[in-house]
Design an enzyme around this catalytic site. Structure first.
Site, PDB file in Angstrom:
ATOM      1  CD  GLU A   1      -2.748   1.200   2.501  1.00  0.00           C
ATOM      2  OE1 GLU A   1      -3.703   1.993   2.537  1.00  0.00           O
ATOM      3  OE2 GLU A   1      -2.463   0.438   3.441  1.00  0.00           O
TER       4      GLU A   1
ATOM      5  CG  ASP B   1       0.850  -8.112   7.017  1.00  0.00           C
ATOM      6  OD1 ASP B   1       1.591  -9.024   7.427  1.00  0.00           O
ATOM      7  OD2 ASP B   1       0.938  -6.944   7.433  1.00  0.00           O
TER       8      ASP B   1
ATOM      9  NE  ARG C   1       7.986 -24.523  29.786  1.00  0.00           N
ATOM     10  CZ  ARG C   1       9.259 -24.560  29.410  1.00  0.00           C
ATOM     11  NH1 ARG C   1       9.564 -24.505  28.126  1.00  0.00           N
ATOM     12  NH2 ARG C   1      10.220 -24.623  30.313  1.00  0.00           N
TER      13      ARG C   1
ATOM     14  CG  MET D   1       5.182 -10.595  10.284  1.00  0.00           C
ATOM     15  SD  MET D   1       6.112 -10.453   8.753  1.00  0.00           S
ATOM     16  CE  MET D   1       7.736 -10.055   9.425  1.00  0.00           C
TER      17      MET D   1
ATOM     18  NE  ARG E   1       1.898  -1.795  10.333  1.00  0.00           N
ATOM     19  CZ  ARG E   1       2.416  -1.105  11.361  1.00  0.00           C
ATOM     20  NH1 ARG E   1       1.623  -0.347  12.120  1.00  0.00           N
ATOM     21  NH2 ARG E   1       3.690  -1.163  11.626  1.00  0.00           N
TER      22      ARG E   1
ATOM     23  CD  GLU F   1       3.314  -7.348  12.877  1.00  0.00           C
ATOM     24  OE1 GLU F   1       4.429  -7.292  13.424  1.00  0.00           O
ATOM     25  OE2 GLU F   1       3.137  -7.168  11.649  1.00  0.00           O
TER      26      GLU F   1
ATOM     27  NE  ARG G   1       9.580 -20.239  29.996  1.00  0.00           N
ATOM     28  CZ  ARG G   1       9.156 -20.349  31.250  1.00  0.00           C
ATOM     29  NH1 ARG G   1       7.980 -19.807  31.579  1.00  0.00           N
ATOM     30  NH2 ARG G   1       9.861 -20.976  32.162  1.00  0.00           N
TER      31      ARG G   1
ATOM     32  NE  ARG H   1       9.130  -8.340   6.700  1.00  0.00           N
ATOM     33  CZ  ARG H   1       8.115  -7.834   6.030  1.00  0.00           C
ATOM     34  NH1 ARG H   1       7.871  -8.253   4.801  1.00  0.00           N
ATOM     35  NH2 ARG H   1       7.335  -6.923   6.575  1.00  0.00           N
TER      36      ARG H   1
END
Length: 348
Positions: A102, A126, A161, A168, A170, A221, A272, A281
């Site tokens: 973009e 993404d 655990r 990734m 956004r 993220e 964890r 990437r």
């Protein structure tokens, strides 16, 4: 014609197949190609390299980009547009093929209005760019994330655990959803669906109540959460820093750690976190991304040959089409709500 090629923004697997295809197809059509190094920075500083058969030989399987890349914004530099236009004139350029997301293509849209003849190629790991079903690099990233989740399952189960995996994404949760579903994630958190820590803890507790001794949480993220932790101006993102790039985007990262700490504090389960980060990437592109990048590159070269400028190549269904490059700006392609519902059947 003399055609310029550049790659901008973050690197991703599939860029080299696009470059190779543009060069090989352009040569067949009787055109010359040159590359601008380091994205728009190379345009501003007139840093070029030749692009012929020899330069693109053997790059199909290679990750990254032989042209280099950067997050340079032409319109954040004083007289940037004029510098770009002068560079094109100095090099005798007849057309430009910018490969990017973009931000990179946003600069291209402005330059097109200034008279630059260009054809865009969409690139975002993404998979959140409007107008195209898939972008190259996404499939490779998903496979890397899925394989990582597969490996984390064994250590999570062995140690009883909870493991929180940050991937990734956004503005959209395509990677988290695909990798989480394929990797058997127990909780999948995406930007499109803000979550509460209480709900996440409740899901994990229900799993443990039914005899499961471990859980895998996959989180984008850019997942948004109401918390007392450091947040951006909107009070939604969980961040490890407040740094921004040249396009004004906050540099994300940190949600996995905050969430892991909250889960351990509230439930008492050993928890964890791991951040896959740039490993998503790197490396060789998958067959899907190599083929998609090749198809994009060939069609972009054809559009230049046909002098159909101001277009962007796109994948719709199984066909490579072209759309108005202006159509990509101002909107994010979010995760399909129907897909998100699928993951809900496997919660708990």
């Amino acid at each position: 014609m003399k055609i310029g090629v550049l790659t901008g923004g973050g690197d991703c697997p599939g860029l080299n197949p696009v470059i190779r295809a543009v060069v090989r197809a352009s040569l067949k059509l009787g055109h010359e190609t040159i590359g601008f190094r380091h994205g728009w920075k190379g345009v501003l500083e007139n840093i070029t390299m030749p692009l012929g058969r020899e330069e693109v030989s053997g790059i199909l399987h290679r990750g990254g980009t032989i042209l280099g890349t950067s997050r340079t914004n032409v319109y954040k530099v004083e007289n940037g547009e004029q510098q770009a236009l002068e560079t094109f004139e100095k090099n005798g350029l007849d057309a430009l093929i910018p490969i990017g997301g973009e931000d990179t293509l946003g600069v291209a849209v402005k330059l097109a209005k200034a008279g630059v003849k260009l054809v865009g190629v969409p690139k975002t790991i993404d998979n959140d760019l409007m107008g195209t079903d898939f972008t190259f690099g996404f499939d490779t990233s998903v496979n890397v994330a899925m394989e990582s989740i597969d490996r984390l399952h064994t250590t999570a189960e062995s140690h009883s655990r909870v493991l929180v995996v940050e991937v990734m994404g956004r503005h959209a949760g395509w990677i988290a959803w695909y990798a989480g579903v394929a990797g058997g994630g127990d909780v999948i958190l995406v930007p499109e669906h803000p979550f509460s820590v209480e709900d996440v803890c409740a899901q994990i507790q229900r799993r443990h109540d039914t005899g499961k001794s471990f859980s895998i949480v996959v989180v984008s993220e850019g997942a948004k959460v109401a918390t007392e932790a450091a947040t951006d101006e909107d009070g939604s993102y969980v961040l490890s820093s407040m740094k921004k790039d040249a396009f004004g985007h906050v540099m994300l990262g940190g949600v996995a750690k905050v969430l892991a700490d909250e889960i351990e504090d509230r439930l008492g389960f050993e928890t964890r976190h791991t951040v896959l980060g740039h490993i998503q990437r790197g490396g060789s592109p998958t067959a899907f991304d190599r083929v998609l990048g090749t198809r994009y590159g060939v069609r972009a070269a054809e559009l230049v040959h046909e002098q159909r400028f101001g277009r962007m190549v796109a994948l719709q269904g199984n066909k490579i089409v072209d759309i108005d490059i202006n159509d990509i700006s101002g909107a994010i392609k979010e995760l399909d709500p129907d897909l998100y519902k699928v993951a809900e059947y496997f919660a708990d």
